[in-house]
Design an enzyme around this catalytic site. Sequence first.
Site, PDB file in Angstrom:
ATOM      1  N   CYS A  90     -25.849  43.754  51.562  1.00  0.00           N
ATOM      2  CA  CYS A  90     -27.170  44.287  51.909  1.00  0.00           C
ATOM      3  C   CYS A  90     -27.786  43.619  53.131  1.00  0.00           C
ATOM      4  CB  CYS A  90     -28.104  44.157  50.708  1.00  0.00           C
ATOM      5  SG  CYS A  90     -27.681  45.298  49.367  1.00  0.00           S
TER       6      CYS A  90
ATOM      7  N   ASP B 210     -26.568  53.952  47.640  1.00  0.00           N
ATOM      8  CA  ASP B 210     -26.483  52.629  48.243  1.00  0.00           C
ATOM      9  C   ASP B 210     -25.025  52.330  48.581  1.00  0.00           C
ATOM     10  OD1 ASP B 210     -27.015  49.889  48.974  1.00  0.00           O
ATOM     11  OD2 ASP B 210     -28.767  49.984  47.663  1.00  0.00           O
TER      12      ASP B 210
ATOM     13  N   SER C 139     -15.172  60.602  51.204  1.00  0.00           N
ATOM     14  CA  SER C 139     -14.572  59.542  52.004  1.00  0.00           C
ATOM     15  C   SER C 139     -14.442  59.989  53.445  1.00  0.00           C
ATOM     16  CB  SER C 139     -13.189  59.172  51.449  1.00  0.00           C
ATOM     17  OG  SER C 139     -12.308  60.287  51.521  1.00  0.00           O
TER      18      SER C 139
ATOM     19  N   ASP D 174     -40.265  52.858  47.181  1.00  0.00           N
ATOM     20  CA  ASP D 174     -39.739  52.431  45.889  1.00  0.00           C
ATOM     21  C   ASP D 174     -38.216  52.457  45.912  1.00  0.00           C
ATOM     22  OD1 ASP D 174     -39.837  51.591  43.202  1.00  0.00           O
ATOM     23  OD2 ASP D 174     -41.594  52.841  42.828  1.00  0.00           O
ATOM     24  N   ASP D 175     -37.592  52.072  44.798  1.00  0.00           N
ATOM     25  CA  ASP D 175     -36.146  51.868  44.760  1.00  0.00           C
ATOM     26  C   ASP D 175     -35.352  53.159  44.661  1.00  0.00           C
ATOM     27  OD1 ASP D 175     -35.949  48.861  44.687  1.00  0.00           O
ATOM     28  OD2 ASP D 175     -37.285  49.208  42.996  1.00  0.00           O
TER      29      ASP D 175
ATOM     30  N   ASP E  38     -36.201  46.006  42.467  1.00  0.00           N
ATOM     31  CA  ASP E  38     -35.073  45.078  42.500  1.00  0.00           C
ATOM     32  C   ASP E  38     -35.079  44.330  43.825  1.00  0.00           C
ATOM     33  OD1 ASP E  38     -34.085  47.115  44.142  1.00  0.00           O
ATOM     34  OD2 ASP E  38     -32.143  47.231  43.150  1.00  0.00           O
TER      35      ASP E  38
END
Length: 337
Positions: free
Chosen positions: A20, A75, A148, A55-56, A231
Amino acid sequence: MTPTRQAAVRLTQFARGGGCACKIPPGELEEMVGGLGAVLPGGDTPLLIGPDTGDDAAVVGLASHGGTAMVCTADFFTPVVDDPYDWGRIAAANALSDVYAMGGRPVLAVNLLAWPRDLLPLELAREVLRGGLDVATEAGCHVGGGHSVDDPEPKYGMAVTGLADPARLLRNDAGRPGMPLSLTKPLGLGVLNNRHKATGERFEQAVATMTALNRDASAAAMAAGATCATDVTGFGLLGHLHKLARASDVTAVIDTAAVPYLDGAREAVRDGYVSGGTRRNLEWVTPFTDFRDTDADTRLLLADAQTSGGLLVAGEVPGAPVVGELVARGAHSIVLE
Protein backbone atom coordinates in the site's frame (compact mmCIF):
# COMPACT_ATOMS: atom_id res chain seq x y z
CA MET A 1 13.63 -10.57 13.42
CA THR A 2 14.38 -13.89 11.74
CA PRO A 3 17.37 -14.98 9.67
CA THR A 4 17.30 -14.04 6.00
CA ARG A 5 15.41 -16.46 3.77
CA GLN A 6 16.15 -15.70 0.14
CA ALA A 7 13.38 -16.49 -2.33
CA ALA A 8 14.36 -18.06 -5.64
CA VAL A 9 12.96 -14.94 -7.30
CA ARG A 10 12.81 -11.67 -5.36
CA LEU A 11 9.43 -10.34 -6.43
CA THR A 12 9.90 -7.04 -4.60
CA GLN A 13 12.74 -6.16 -6.99
CA PHE A 14 10.29 -6.00 -9.90
CA ALA A 15 8.36 -3.07 -8.43
CA ARG A 16 9.24 0.55 -7.69
CA GLY A 17 7.15 0.56 -4.54
CA GLY A 18 5.63 -2.15 -2.43
CA GLY A 19 2.21 -2.90 -0.99
CA CYS A 20 0.00 0.00 0.00
CA ALA A 21 3.03 2.32 0.05
CA CYS A 22 2.66 2.50 -3.74
CA LYS A 23 -0.70 4.30 -3.48
CA ILE A 24 -1.11 7.71 -5.10
CA PRO A 25 -0.50 10.23 -2.26
CA PRO A 26 -3.74 11.14 -0.44
CA GLY A 27 -3.62 14.86 -1.22
CA GLU A 28 -3.06 14.24 -4.94
CA LEU A 29 -5.77 11.58 -4.96
CA GLU A 30 -8.37 13.88 -3.40
CA GLU A 31 -7.54 16.59 -5.92
CA MET A 32 -7.78 14.12 -8.79
CA VAL A 33 -11.18 12.63 -7.89
CA GLY A 34 -12.81 15.75 -6.50
CA GLY A 35 -16.21 16.36 -8.11
CA LEU A 36 -16.38 12.92 -9.72
CA GLY A 37 -18.89 11.51 -7.25
CA ALA A 38 -22.12 12.04 -9.19
CA VAL A 39 -24.90 9.83 -7.83
CA LEU A 40 -27.64 8.35 -9.97
CA PRO A 41 -31.25 8.42 -8.74
CA GLY A 42 -31.44 5.67 -6.14
CA GLY A 43 -34.70 3.85 -6.84
CA ASP A 44 -34.52 0.64 -4.84
CA THR A 45 -30.69 0.72 -4.85
CA PRO A 46 -29.71 4.02 -3.20
CA LEU A 47 -26.03 4.77 -2.67
CA LEU A 48 -25.74 4.74 1.12
CA ILE A 49 -22.01 5.45 1.28
CA GLY A 50 -20.14 6.92 -1.67
CA PRO A 51 -16.93 8.85 -2.26
CA ASP A 52 -17.82 11.98 -0.29
CA THR A 53 -16.23 10.97 3.02
CA GLY A 54 -13.44 8.81 1.62
CA ASP A 55 -14.71 5.72 3.40
CA ASP A 56 -13.26 2.23 2.90
CA ALA A 57 -15.90 0.90 0.48
CA ALA A 58 -19.05 1.90 -1.36
CA VAL A 59 -22.39 0.70 0.01
CA VAL A 60 -25.63 0.36 -1.93
CA GLY A 61 -28.99 -0.38 -0.33
CA LEU A 62 -30.99 -3.27 -1.76
CA ALA A 63 -34.52 -2.44 -0.67
CA SER A 64 -35.96 -5.26 -2.76
CA HIS A 65 -33.84 -7.78 -0.82
CA GLY A 66 -35.15 -7.28 2.68
CA GLY A 67 -33.15 -4.17 3.39
CA THR A 68 -29.77 -5.78 2.79
CA ALA A 69 -26.85 -3.54 1.80
CA MET A 70 -24.19 -4.47 -0.74
CA VAL A 71 -20.59 -3.45 0.01
CA CYS A 72 -18.17 -3.08 -2.92
CA THR A 73 -14.44 -2.43 -2.99
CA ALA A 74 -11.27 -3.14 -4.95
CA ASP A 75 -7.66 -3.19 -3.83
CA PHE A 76 -4.43 -4.31 -5.50
CA PHE A 77 -0.74 -3.49 -5.25
CA THR A 78 2.81 -4.42 -6.20
CA PRO A 79 4.70 -7.14 -4.28
CA VAL A 80 5.20 -6.38 -0.60
CA VAL A 81 7.15 -9.59 0.08
CA ASP A 82 9.24 -11.88 -2.10
CA ASP A 83 7.31 -15.08 -1.41
CA PRO A 84 4.51 -15.28 -4.03
CA TYR A 85 2.12 -17.34 -1.88
CA ASP A 86 2.49 -14.91 1.04
CA TRP A 87 1.99 -11.94 -1.28
CA GLY A 88 -1.28 -13.47 -2.49
CA ARG A 89 -2.44 -14.05 1.06
CA ILE A 90 -1.55 -10.51 2.12
CA ALA A 91 -3.22 -8.89 -0.88
CA ALA A 92 -6.42 -10.88 -0.37
CA ALA A 93 -6.59 -10.10 3.36
CA ASN A 94 -6.04 -6.45 2.53
CA ALA A 95 -8.85 -6.36 -0.05
CA LEU A 96 -11.28 -8.21 2.23
CA SER A 97 -10.46 -5.76 5.02
CA ASP A 98 -12.42 -2.96 3.36
CA VAL A 99 -15.62 -4.99 3.70
CA TYR A 100 -14.91 -5.79 7.35
CA ALA A 101 -14.15 -2.11 7.97
CA MET A 102 -17.73 -1.32 6.90
CA GLY A 103 -19.26 -3.98 9.14
CA GLY A 104 -19.92 -6.29 6.20
CA ARG A 105 -19.39 -9.94 5.32
CA PRO A 106 -17.48 -10.66 2.07
CA VAL A 107 -19.31 -13.09 -0.21
CA LEU A 108 -17.66 -12.87 -3.65
CA ALA A 109 -14.23 -11.78 -4.89
CA VAL A 110 -12.63 -11.67 -8.32
CA ASN A 111 -8.87 -11.59 -8.88
CA LEU A 112 -7.03 -8.61 -10.36
CA LEU A 113 -3.64 -9.69 -11.74
CA ALA A 114 -0.95 -7.87 -13.70
CA TRP A 115 2.00 -10.07 -14.66
CA PRO A 116 5.24 -9.62 -16.64
CA ARG A 117 4.87 -12.93 -18.46
CA ASP A 118 8.19 -12.55 -20.30
CA LEU A 119 10.10 -11.89 -17.07
CA LEU A 120 8.51 -14.06 -14.38
CA PRO A 121 7.33 -17.69 -14.57
CA LEU A 122 3.60 -18.26 -14.65
CA GLU A 123 4.11 -20.79 -11.87
CA LEU A 124 4.80 -17.86 -9.55
CA ALA A 125 1.58 -16.18 -10.62
CA ARG A 126 -0.26 -19.39 -9.80
CA GLU A 127 1.24 -19.30 -6.29
CA VAL A 128 0.03 -15.72 -5.87
CA LEU A 129 -3.48 -16.74 -6.90
CA ARG A 130 -3.35 -19.80 -4.62
CA GLY A 131 -2.49 -17.57 -1.68
CA GLY A 132 -5.39 -15.28 -2.45
CA LEU A 133 -7.77 -18.23 -2.80
CA ASP A 134 -6.71 -19.73 0.52
CA VAL A 135 -7.35 -16.51 2.44
CA ALA A 136 -10.69 -15.93 0.70
CA THR A 137 -11.66 -19.51 1.59
CA GLU A 138 -10.73 -18.82 5.21
CA ALA A 139 -13.05 -15.80 5.04
CA GLY A 140 -15.90 -17.87 3.59
CA CYS A 141 -15.77 -15.79 0.40
CA HIS A 142 -16.15 -17.26 -3.09
CA VAL A 143 -13.51 -16.44 -5.71
CA GLY A 144 -15.22 -16.29 -9.09
CA GLY A 145 -12.37 -15.81 -11.55
CA GLY A 146 -11.07 -12.35 -12.36
CA HIS A 147 -9.05 -10.42 -14.89
CA SER A 148 -5.38 -10.47 -15.90
CA VAL A 149 -3.12 -8.32 -18.06
CA ASP A 150 0.46 -8.55 -19.29
CA ASP A 151 2.29 -5.78 -17.43
CA PRO A 152 6.00 -5.03 -16.85
CA GLU A 153 5.32 -4.63 -13.11
CA PRO A 154 3.54 -7.40 -11.15
CA LYS A 155 0.40 -6.40 -9.29
CA TYR A 156 -2.26 -8.43 -7.51
CA GLY A 157 -5.42 -7.86 -5.54
CA MET A 158 -9.15 -8.42 -5.56
CA ALA A 159 -12.45 -6.72 -6.18
CA VAL A 160 -14.74 -7.82 -3.35
CA THR A 161 -18.49 -7.71 -2.86
CA GLY A 162 -20.01 -8.17 0.58
CA LEU A 163 -23.32 -7.91 2.39
CA ALA A 164 -24.21 -5.85 5.44
CA ASP A 165 -27.13 -4.65 7.52
CA PRO A 166 -27.68 -1.02 6.43
CA ALA A 167 -28.78 -0.15 9.97
CA ARG A 168 -25.52 -1.48 11.45
CA LEU A 169 -22.78 -0.19 9.19
CA LEU A 170 -19.36 0.89 10.41
CA ARG A 171 -18.60 4.22 8.74
CA ASN A 172 -15.96 6.89 9.09
CA ASP A 173 -18.40 9.79 9.57
CA ALA A 174 -20.14 8.38 12.65
CA GLY A 175 -17.56 9.40 15.26
CA ARG A 176 -18.75 11.52 18.17
CA PRO A 177 -16.97 13.32 21.03
CA GLY A 178 -16.35 11.06 23.99
CA MET A 179 -15.75 7.88 21.97
CA PRO A 180 -12.50 6.02 22.71
CA LEU A 181 -10.26 4.90 19.83
CA SER A 182 -9.09 1.28 19.61
CA LEU A 183 -6.45 -0.10 17.22
CA THR A 184 -6.63 -3.82 16.44
CA LYS A 185 -3.19 -4.41 14.85
CA PRO A 186 0.22 -2.93 15.69
CA LEU A 187 1.92 -0.44 13.39
CA GLY A 188 5.27 -0.78 11.62
CA LEU A 189 4.36 -2.94 8.65
CA GLY A 190 5.56 -0.37 6.13
CA VAL A 191 9.07 0.06 7.51
CA LEU A 192 9.55 -3.70 7.99
CA ASN A 193 8.37 -4.35 4.43
CA ASN A 194 10.71 -1.67 3.17
CA ARG A 195 13.60 -3.29 5.02
CA HIS A 196 12.63 -6.66 3.53
CA LYS A 197 12.64 -5.15 0.03
CA ALA A 198 16.08 -3.60 0.56
CA THR A 199 17.83 -6.47 2.36
CA GLY A 200 15.88 -9.69 1.84
CA GLU A 201 15.40 -10.11 5.60
CA ARG A 202 12.13 -11.87 6.34
CA PHE A 203 9.94 -10.67 9.21
CA GLU A 204 7.54 -13.40 10.26
CA GLN A 205 5.72 -11.08 12.66
CA ALA A 206 4.89 -8.75 9.77
CA VAL A 207 3.66 -11.57 7.51
CA ALA A 208 1.50 -12.99 10.31
CA THR A 209 -0.02 -9.56 10.96
CA MET A 210 -0.72 -8.82 7.29
CA THR A 211 -2.31 -12.19 6.58
CA ALA A 212 -4.61 -12.05 9.62
CA LEU A 213 -8.18 -11.26 8.64
CA ASN A 214 -9.95 -8.32 10.26
CA ARG A 215 -13.09 -10.47 10.48
CA ASP A 216 -12.96 -11.11 14.23
CA ALA A 217 -12.05 -7.50 15.01
CA SER A 218 -15.00 -6.28 12.95
CA ALA A 219 -17.39 -8.69 14.66
CA ALA A 220 -16.09 -7.69 18.09
CA ALA A 221 -16.49 -3.99 17.28
CA MET A 222 -20.07 -4.47 16.15
CA ALA A 223 -20.89 -6.66 19.15
CA ALA A 224 -19.63 -3.81 21.34
CA GLY A 225 -22.03 -1.41 19.59
CA ALA A 226 -19.50 0.47 17.47
CA THR A 227 -20.80 2.50 14.54
CA CYS A 228 -17.58 4.22 13.40
CA ALA A 229 -14.42 2.59 12.07
CA THR A 230 -11.86 2.56 9.29
CA ASP A 231 -8.99 0.29 8.41
CA VAL A 232 -5.39 1.48 8.59
CA THR A 233 -3.60 0.90 5.30
CA GLY A 234 -1.60 2.99 2.85
CA PHE A 235 -2.26 6.43 4.31
CA GLY A 236 -0.97 5.40 7.73
CA LEU A 237 -2.69 5.76 11.09
CA LEU A 238 -2.53 9.56 10.90
CA GLY A 239 -3.89 9.73 7.36
CA HIS A 240 -6.85 7.46 7.98
CA LEU A 241 -7.49 9.10 11.35
CA HIS A 242 -7.52 12.53 9.74
CA LYS A 243 -10.13 11.34 7.23
CA LEU A 244 -12.26 9.90 10.04
CA ALA A 245 -12.00 13.04 12.18
CA ARG A 246 -12.74 15.29 9.20
CA ALA A 247 -15.76 13.24 8.12
CA SER A 248 -17.10 13.13 11.70
CA ASP A 249 -16.32 16.81 12.44
CA VAL A 250 -14.34 15.94 15.57
CA THR A 251 -10.76 16.06 16.79
CA ALA A 252 -8.88 12.86 17.55
CA VAL A 253 -6.48 12.89 20.50
CA ILE A 254 -3.87 10.12 20.36
CA ASP A 255 -1.90 8.84 23.34
CA THR A 256 1.35 8.09 21.52
CA ALA A 257 2.62 5.90 24.37
CA ALA A 258 -0.40 3.59 23.98
CA VAL A 259 0.08 2.87 20.25
CA PRO A 260 1.45 -0.67 19.68
CA TYR A 261 4.30 -1.40 17.24
CA LEU A 262 5.70 -4.58 15.74
CA ASP A 263 9.05 -5.83 16.97
CA GLY A 264 11.81 -4.28 14.89
CA ALA A 265 9.73 -1.33 13.65
CA ARG A 266 11.59 1.37 15.57
CA GLU A 267 14.92 -0.10 14.56
CA ALA A 268 13.83 -0.05 10.91
CA VAL A 269 12.98 3.66 11.17
CA ARG A 270 16.26 4.35 12.96
CA ASP A 271 18.15 2.61 10.16
CA GLY A 272 16.39 4.62 7.46
CA TYR A 273 13.97 2.08 5.95
CA VAL A 274 11.18 4.61 5.45
CA SER A 275 9.22 4.59 2.19
CA GLY A 276 8.41 7.63 0.13
CA GLY A 277 4.75 6.86 0.70
CA THR A 278 5.18 7.22 4.46
CA ARG A 279 6.97 10.56 4.09
CA ARG A 280 4.19 11.80 1.78
CA ASN A 281 1.60 10.71 4.33
CA LEU A 282 3.34 12.72 7.04
CA GLU A 283 3.62 15.76 4.79
CA TRP A 284 -0.12 15.56 4.01
CA VAL A 285 -1.31 15.39 7.62
CA THR A 286 1.14 17.92 9.05
CA PRO A 287 -1.12 21.01 8.53
CA PHE A 288 -3.95 19.21 10.34
CA THR A 289 -1.94 17.80 13.26
CA ASP A 290 -0.72 19.24 16.55
CA PHE A 291 2.39 17.10 17.08
CA ARG A 292 3.40 18.80 20.33
CA ASP A 293 6.72 17.25 21.40
CA THR A 294 6.37 13.94 19.50
CA ASP A 295 9.79 12.88 18.21
CA ALA A 296 10.56 12.51 14.51
CA ASP A 297 10.75 8.69 14.48
CA THR A 298 7.38 8.35 16.21
CA ARG A 299 5.81 10.76 13.72
CA LEU A 300 7.07 8.58 10.87
CA LEU A 301 5.74 5.41 12.50
CA LEU A 302 2.33 6.99 13.03
CA ALA A 303 2.30 7.92 9.33
CA ASP A 304 3.82 4.60 8.23
CA ALA A 305 2.12 3.22 5.10
CA GLN A 306 0.57 -0.01 6.34
CA THR A 307 -0.37 -2.97 4.17
CA SER A 308 -3.30 -5.03 5.47
CA GLY A 309 -3.26 -3.19 8.78
CA GLY A 310 -5.86 -3.35 11.51
CA LEU A 311 -9.10 -1.56 12.22
CA LEU A 312 -9.26 1.81 13.95
CA VAL A 313 -12.54 1.71 15.85
CA ALA A 314 -14.37 4.51 17.66
CA GLY A 315 -15.23 2.37 20.64
CA GLU A 316 -13.64 -0.22 22.90
CA VAL A 317 -12.83 -3.55 21.26
CA PRO A 318 -12.03 -6.45 23.61
CA GLY A 319 -8.34 -7.33 23.38
CA ALA A 320 -7.36 -4.19 21.44
CA PRO A 321 -5.52 -1.28 23.06
CA VAL A 322 -7.28 2.05 23.45
CA VAL A 323 -4.95 4.57 21.81
CA GLY A 324 -6.92 7.78 22.19
CA GLU A 325 -10.33 9.39 22.06
CA LEU A 326 -12.52 11.69 20.00
CA VAL A 327 -13.26 15.15 21.38
CA ALA A 328 -15.14 18.22 20.19
CA ARG A 329 -13.69 19.76 17.06
CA GLY A 330 -10.74 22.03 17.73
CA ALA A 331 -8.11 23.82 15.68
CA HIS A 332 -6.61 20.53 14.44
CA SER A 333 -8.16 17.22 13.39
CA ILE A 334 -5.43 15.31 15.29
CA VAL A 335 -3.61 16.08 18.54
CA LEU A 336 -0.73 13.89 19.74
CA GLU A 337 -0.03 13.60 23.45
